[in-house]
Design a protein around this motif. Structure first.
Motif, PDB file in Angstrom:
ATOM      1  N   LEU A  11       0.833  -1.207   0.000  1.00  0.00           N
ATOM      2  CA  LEU A  11       0.000   0.000   0.000  1.00  0.00           C
ATOM      3  C   LEU A  11       0.868   1.258   0.000  1.00  0.00           C
ATOM      4  O   LEU A  11       0.582   2.235  -0.694  1.00  0.00           O
ATOM      5  CB  LEU A  11      -0.927   0.003   1.221  1.00  0.00           C
ATOM      6  N   GLY A  12       1.943   1.226   0.809  1.00  0.00           N
ATOM      7  CA  GLY A  12       2.813   2.395   0.887  1.00  0.00           C
ATOM      8  C   GLY A  12       3.554   2.681  -0.398  1.00  0.00           C
ATOM      9  O   GLY A  12       3.992   3.812  -0.632  1.00  0.00           O
ATOM     10  N   GLY A  13       3.705   1.672  -1.262  1.00  0.00           N
ATOM     11  CA  GLY A  13       4.410   1.882  -2.519  1.00  0.00           C
ATOM     12  C   GLY A  13       3.507   2.290  -3.670  1.00  0.00           C
ATOM     13  O   GLY A  13       3.993   2.501  -4.787  1.00  0.00           O
ATOM     14  N   LEU A  14       2.191   2.404  -3.437  1.00  0.00           N
ATOM     15  CA  LEU A  14       1.265   2.792  -4.497  1.00  0.00           C
ATOM     16  C   LEU A  14       1.308   4.295  -4.713  1.00  0.00           C
ATOM     17  O   LEU A  14       1.656   5.058  -3.804  1.00  0.00           O
ATOM     18  CB  LEU A  14      -0.161   2.371  -4.130  1.00  0.00           C
ATOM     19  N   ASP A  15       0.918   4.711  -5.903  1.00  0.00           N
ATOM     20  CA  ASP A  15       0.750   6.144  -6.121  1.00  0.00           C
ATOM     21  C   ASP A  15      -0.632   6.557  -5.601  1.00  0.00           C
ATOM     22  O   ASP A  15      -1.468   5.726  -5.232  1.00  0.00           O
ATOM     23  CB  ASP A  15       0.928   6.514  -7.581  1.00  0.00           C
ATOM     24  N   GLY A  16      -0.878   7.853  -5.582  1.00  0.00           N
ATOM     25  CA  GLY A  16      -2.102   8.358  -4.986  1.00  0.00           C
ATOM     26  C   GLY A  16      -3.365   7.856  -5.662  1.00  0.00           C
ATOM     27  O   GLY A  16      -4.348   7.498  -5.003  1.00  0.00           O
ATOM     28  N   SER A  17      -3.361   7.802  -6.996  1.00  0.00           N
ATOM     29  CA  SER A  17      -4.568   7.387  -7.713  1.00  0.00           C
ATOM     30  C   SER A  17      -4.879   5.912  -7.475  1.00  0.00           C
ATOM     31  O   SER A  17      -6.042   5.523  -7.328  1.00  0.00           O
ATOM     32  CB  SER A  17      -4.416   7.662  -9.209  1.00  0.00           C
ATOM     33  N   ARG A  18      -3.821   5.085  -7.404  1.00  0.00           N
ATOM     34  CA  ARG A  18      -4.054   3.647  -7.187  1.00  0.00           C
ATOM     35  C   ARG A  18      -4.545   3.395  -5.759  1.00  0.00           C
ATOM     36  O   ARG A  18      -5.442   2.581  -5.533  1.00  0.00           O
ATOM     37  CB  ARG A  18      -2.768   2.869  -7.452  1.00  0.00           C
ATOM     38  N   LEU A  19      -3.977   4.070  -4.787  1.00  0.00           N
ATOM     39  CA  LEU A  19      -4.443   3.918  -3.406  1.00  0.00           C
ATOM     40  C   LEU A  19      -5.874   4.423  -3.260  1.00  0.00           C
ATOM     41  O   LEU A  19      -6.671   3.852  -2.503  1.00  0.00           O
ATOM     42  CB  LEU A  19      -3.507   4.659  -2.450  1.00  0.00           C
ATOM     43  N   ALA A  20      -6.194   5.479  -3.994  1.00  0.00           N
ATOM     44  CA  ALA A  20      -7.574   5.989  -3.961  1.00  0.00           C
ATOM     45  C   ALA A  20      -8.549   4.944  -4.486  1.00  0.00           C
ATOM     46  O   ALA A  20      -9.675   4.829  -3.991  1.00  0.00           O
ATOM     47  CB  ALA A  20      -7.682   7.281  -4.767  1.00  0.00           C
ATOM     48  N   ARG A  21      -8.123   4.166  -5.493  1.00  0.00           N
ATOM     49  CA  ARG A  21      -8.996   3.101  -6.020  1.00  0.00           C
ATOM     50  C   ARG A  21      -9.245   2.055  -4.956  1.00  0.00           C
ATOM     51  O   ARG A  21     -10.361   1.535  -4.812  1.00  0.00           O
ATOM     52  CB  ARG A  21      -8.371   2.455  -7.259  1.00  0.00           C
ATOM     53  N   VAL A  22      -8.215   1.713  -4.194  1.00  0.00           N
ATOM     54  CA  VAL A  22      -8.387   0.743  -3.107  1.00  0.00           C
ATOM     55  C   VAL A  22      -9.369   1.281  -2.072  1.00  0.00           C
ATOM     56  O   VAL A  22     -10.283   0.581  -1.614  1.00  0.00           O
ATOM     57  CB  VAL A  22      -7.031   0.419  -2.451  1.00  0.00           C
ATOM     58  N   LEU A  23      -9.218   2.545  -1.696  1.00  0.00           N
ATOM     59  CA  LEU A  23     -10.106   3.149  -0.703  1.00  0.00           C
ATOM     60  C   LEU A  23     -11.538   3.219  -1.215  1.00  0.00           C
ATOM     61  O   LEU A  23     -12.491   3.069  -0.440  1.00  0.00           O
ATOM     62  CB  LEU A  23      -9.604   4.548  -0.342  1.00  0.00           C
ATOM     63  N   GLU A  24     -11.699   3.449  -2.519  1.00  0.00           N
ATOM     64  CA  GLU A  24     -13.038   3.541  -3.099  1.00  0.00           C
ATOM     65  C   GLU A  24     -13.736   2.191  -3.075  1.00  0.00           C
ATOM     66  O   GLU A  24     -14.932   2.112  -2.770  1.00  0.00           O
ATOM     67  CB  GLU A  24     -12.936   4.059  -4.539  1.00  0.00           C
ATOM     68  N   THR A  25     -13.005   1.114  -3.385  1.00  0.00           N
ATOM     69  CA  THR A  25     -13.632  -0.207  -3.425  1.00  0.00           C
ATOM     70  C   THR A  25     -13.822  -0.812  -2.038  1.00  0.00           C
ATOM     71  O   THR A  25     -14.690  -1.650  -1.852  1.00  0.00           O
ATOM     72  CB  THR A  25     -12.790  -1.177  -4.265  1.00  0.00           C
ATOM     73  N   ARG A  26     -13.013  -0.366  -1.060  1.00  0.00           N
ATOM     74  CA  ARG A  26     -13.129  -0.911   0.299  1.00  0.00           C
ATOM     75  C   ARG A  26     -13.452   0.225   1.273  1.00  0.00           C
ATOM     76  O   ARG A  26     -12.687   0.518   2.200  1.00  0.00           O
ATOM     77  CB  ARG A  26     -11.826  -1.606   0.685  1.00  0.00           C
TER      78      ARG A  26
END
Length: 811
Positions: A11-26
């Motif tokens: 998670l810490g190695g993701l960029d902002g947009s990819r982490l945002a996708r994770v937060l959106e789905t979960r």
């Protein structure tokens, strides 16, 4: 902890947009109080309850890939996964990568720095035996001594390395190579080969005697040929010789051979489509939604006038449903759908032996049909049951509002239907809507298909058509915005497709009133007071009669008021026959008055009273003439009044003061479904607002949260009671942590936040019986070592012991 730290690193190695996708789905993992680090986010994402929320939203290929990875045992290479799924060619490989990308967006599967695939621990345990395979070799060898590993390697003809970890790695490397496993098996006795081949082909990961007995036998006798396999690690015994030997997943896969692949269906089933114009879809959706909105207003109006009675066993039975349907001029499916959605939206609640509208219903009834419809539509979207299902698997009639256990499969069937319809090509609909069933099952494998029906998912498809969500076999604009979860856009579409309430009626010379569309509440109340409704739907019809006009006169209206009110809502002049009806009924109204005594009848016309005294059908009242204008009755006032009206007379009742009694009943209203909070939170509890399109988590900004998490330290240490930890953020956190010692700090934070803010929370709670239960709690009040709350499972105030709370999830 290894998978959690690996997840936090990923998670810490993701960029902002990819982490945002994770937060959106979960989104549940980002619920308030929001996580303060990627480490805390990883803790929340790994919760079994959080993973359980994500699983039902996955399509069939996502679950197939996850099961295959669980069978391989993470960490595993992508190539091994592709080989197991027979996804080696370019097209299948692209499909596999797309599925892995989607699973990564859900933080259920991810790659580590070495290119190995990891999966959430709770996801691995979603299957007792993924693909019919037992646990991987390393898991089964937990606790095995170094000497035992050396003996296995020596028996296989492999030179044992020096350390235990090296020996374990060497054995895993050997068993991970199918050719080496098959080469070893070629030297095995015939009994051993048969035993291993049978075990590898078995549908279950463990022997039948283990499964059927429910618990293994201690110190079982080794099966014929088992000792040779045990000596080489092809079968593994329990450390305490408890239960039968188990076959590592790697060995079973090798014995099954390269021709045996796990199922992988990345392409959804095809549906025969037909071209449909968007304007036709809009037209049909508008008609269906308008008809349902009008039916809902009529059903709830009937319930407001006469509250439905509950069965002793709970719920509203077939007889009451038939009464409501007859009065509202609508069928059983609409009545059930309206009652369940209105109850879920807080418009109705249990009130003793009845189910009555709440104060929120009055505010809802004042809204325009588009707003009314939107409230019920959103309630249907997340309703944890199939409301129009009228019979159970045994064919027994089901009551409405029966309090059935929540059915997540019903929710997934609804969501799967919209997902399936959204996949149809633009401008096309299903030629036969029943063909959407297999597509629903592909999108939502956990959906409840209601197998008691001739056609799977027929009930939920019919509900979608009744609501205008599905029209001409295609997803309407209502369904599109319902699926995306945008309440404002949904409200716009409801206002576009549903007309506003109609405030005028066409009054005909045949003593009918016709209203096109949904009548306004004022118009419906006026016509209901003076006429009888005959039909409802896209057009409603009322019929005037002497009984209806007399009903209005009994309620205190004068004939002039009735004529004026009808003229005000008429599309043209008041028809002459209607004017005559009002005048003729008014002339006979009140010619006889009944006074309470037990009781006295008096009037200005001696001939009329003499007629009543001599009436043969009124003899049961015991009427006796006291004077030319006065009769006395042995029957009570209300019984006398009813008997005279049944014979065609139009008496009125008097009060004790001699004035005309106004016969107007106030509708019953239930309290809110959950009692008002105690203490300081009770202020303003008596206010009732109109239900509206809830914003829910519309203010949630995953991009902003992703930016904050990536800028924060990777981990935030747990506070006291761990020595040297950071201080607690609130006193509530400190108190909860002191008593709920089973909870990690992230759970302590969320429970304390729910207590401080008055929000609902879901907890895993160990009851006094020792059983683990899941409870949704609201109106929490801390009283260490206890927690007082309203329990939604028991629908009552309950006291919970903090030390028995073993897990927390946002509701």
């Amino acid at each position: 902890m290894k998978s959690r730290s690996t997840l936090a690193t990923w998670l810490g190695g993701l960029d902002g947009s990819r982490l945002a996708r994770v937060l959106e789905t979960r989104r549940d993992a980002a619920a308030a109080p929001e996580p303060r680090s990627v480490g805390e986010l990883a803790e929340r994402l790994q919760r079994p309850g959080s993973v359980a929320l994500a699983l039902p939203r996955l399509a069939r290929p996502h679950l197939q890939v996850a099961e295959a990875l669980a069978a391989l045992g993470a960490p595993a290479s992508r190539d091994a996964l592709a080989e197991l799924l027979a996804a080696a060619d370019d097209e299948a490989a692209r499909e596999l990568d797309a599925v892995l990308e989607a699973l990564a967006d859900h933080a259920l599967v991810w790659f580590d720095g070495a290119g190995k695939l990891h999966m959430a621990g709770a996801l691995r345990h979603a299957w007792d035996a993924p693909l019919g395979l037992d646990a991987p070799l390393e898991e089964l060898l937990t606790g095995t001594t170094s000497d035992e590993l050396r003996g296995m390697l020596a028996a296989l003809g492999v030179k044992p390395p020096g350390t235990k970890s090296q020996r374990l790695a060497a054995l895993a490397e050997h068993h991970g190579d199918p050719e080496r496993v098959l080469s070893a098996l070629a030297e095995a006795p015939a009994a051993t080969r048969k035993l291993l081949e049978d075990r590898a082909e078995a549908r279950s990961a463990r022997p039948a005697r283990f499964i059927m007995s429910g618990s293994p036998d201690p110190d079982p006798e080794p099966e014929p040929g088992a000792r040779w396999a045990l000596d080489r690690g092809l079968l593994i015994e329990d450390r305490h010789r408890y239960g039968p030997a188990r076959m590592p997943a790697e060995v079973a896969l090798a014995l099954r051979g390269p021709g045996r692949h796990a199922p992988f269906q990345p392409v959804p089933p095809s549906v025969e489509g037909v071209s449909v114009a968007p304007v036709d879809v809009d037209r049909e959706a508008s008609a269906a939604a308008s008809a349902f909105a009008a039916g809902a207003a009529s059903v709830l109006s009937v319930c407001s006038t006469t509250a439905p009675a509950r069965l002793r066993s709970g719920g509203i039975g077939a007889r009451e449903l038939a009464r409501i349907g007859k009065a509202a001029h609508t069928d059983d499916a609409v009545v059930r759908l309206v009652l369940e959605t209105a109850y879920a939206a807080g418009l109705m609640a249990r009130n003793g032996d009845h189910v009555t509208p709440t104060g929120a219903y009055d505010a809802w009834a004042e809204q325009e049909p588009p707003e009314q419809f939107a409230v019920l539509l959103q309630a249907w979207w997340n309703l944890a049951l199939t409301p129009t299902r009228a019979r159970d698997e045994d064919g027994k009639a089901l009551p409405a509002l029966g309090g059935a256990p929540p059915c997540n499969g019903c929710v997934q069937a609804r969501h799967g239907l919209l997902a399936a319809a959204a996949r149809l090509p633009a401008g096309h609909g299903a030629r036969v809507t029943a063909d959407l069933g297999p597509l629903i099952a592909w999108h939502r494998p956990f959906a409840d298909c209601s197998l008691q029906e001739d056609t799977p998912f027929a009930t939920v498809i019919r509900e979608a058509e009744l609501l205008g969500v599905l029209a001409r076999g295609a997803l309407s604009a209502l369904g599109t915005n319902l699926r995306t979860g945008d309440p404002e856009a949904l409200g716009v579409e409801c206002r576009r497709l549903l007309p506003s309430a109609t405030a005028t009626a066409r009054l005909g010379a045949d003593l009918t009133a016709v209203v096109t569309g949904t009548p306004s509440r004022r118009l419906a109340a006026l016509l209901d007071s003076v006429a009888d409704r005959e039909t409802s739907g896209t057009a409603s019809v009322w019929r005037f009669s002497a009984a209806g006009v007399r009903r209005a006169l009994d309620a205190g209206h004068t004939p002039e008021d009735i004529a004026a009110d009808l003229a005000a809502v008429a599309a043209g002049p008041l028809p002459q026959p209607l004017s005559y009806l009002i005048a003729d009924t008014a002339r006979g109204h009140g010619r006889v008055r009944i006074a309470p005594a037990a009781c006295v009848l008096h009037g200005d016309e001696p001939a009329l009273l003499a007629e009543l005294a001599a009436h043969r059908k009124l003899a049961k009242l015991g009427l006796r003439r006291l004077a030319p204008t006065v009769l006395i009755s042995r029957s009570p006032l209300d019984a006398t009044l009813a008997a005279l009206r049944a014979e065609g007379y139009a008496p009125v009742a008097e009060t004790d003061e001699g004035t005309v009694r106004i016969e107007k009943t106030r509708p019953r209203r239930a309290a809110a479904a959950v009692p008002a909070p105690r203490g300081s939170r009770a202020r303003g509890a008596g206010r009732t607002a109109a239900p509206s399109l809830a914003k829910g988590s519309a203010d949630f900004d995953p991009s902003a949260l992703a930016t904050r998490l990536l800028a924060a330290p990777a981990t935030i240490p747990d506070p006291a009671p761990f020595e040297g930890g950071a201080p607690f953020a609130t006193d509530t956190e400190e108190i909860v942590a002191g008593w709920a010692k089973q909870l990690p700090y992230t759970d302590v934070r969320q429970l304390a936040h729910a207590i401080d803010t008055g929000q609902a929370i879901t907890v895993e709670y160990v009851a006094a019986s020792g059983n683990l239960t899941v409870r949704t709690l609201s109106r929490l009040e801390l009283d260490p070592p206890h927690l007082e709350a309203w329990c939604h499972l028991r629908e009552d105030e309950r006291v919970f012991t903090l030390s028995r709370v073993h897990g927390v999830m946002p509701t």
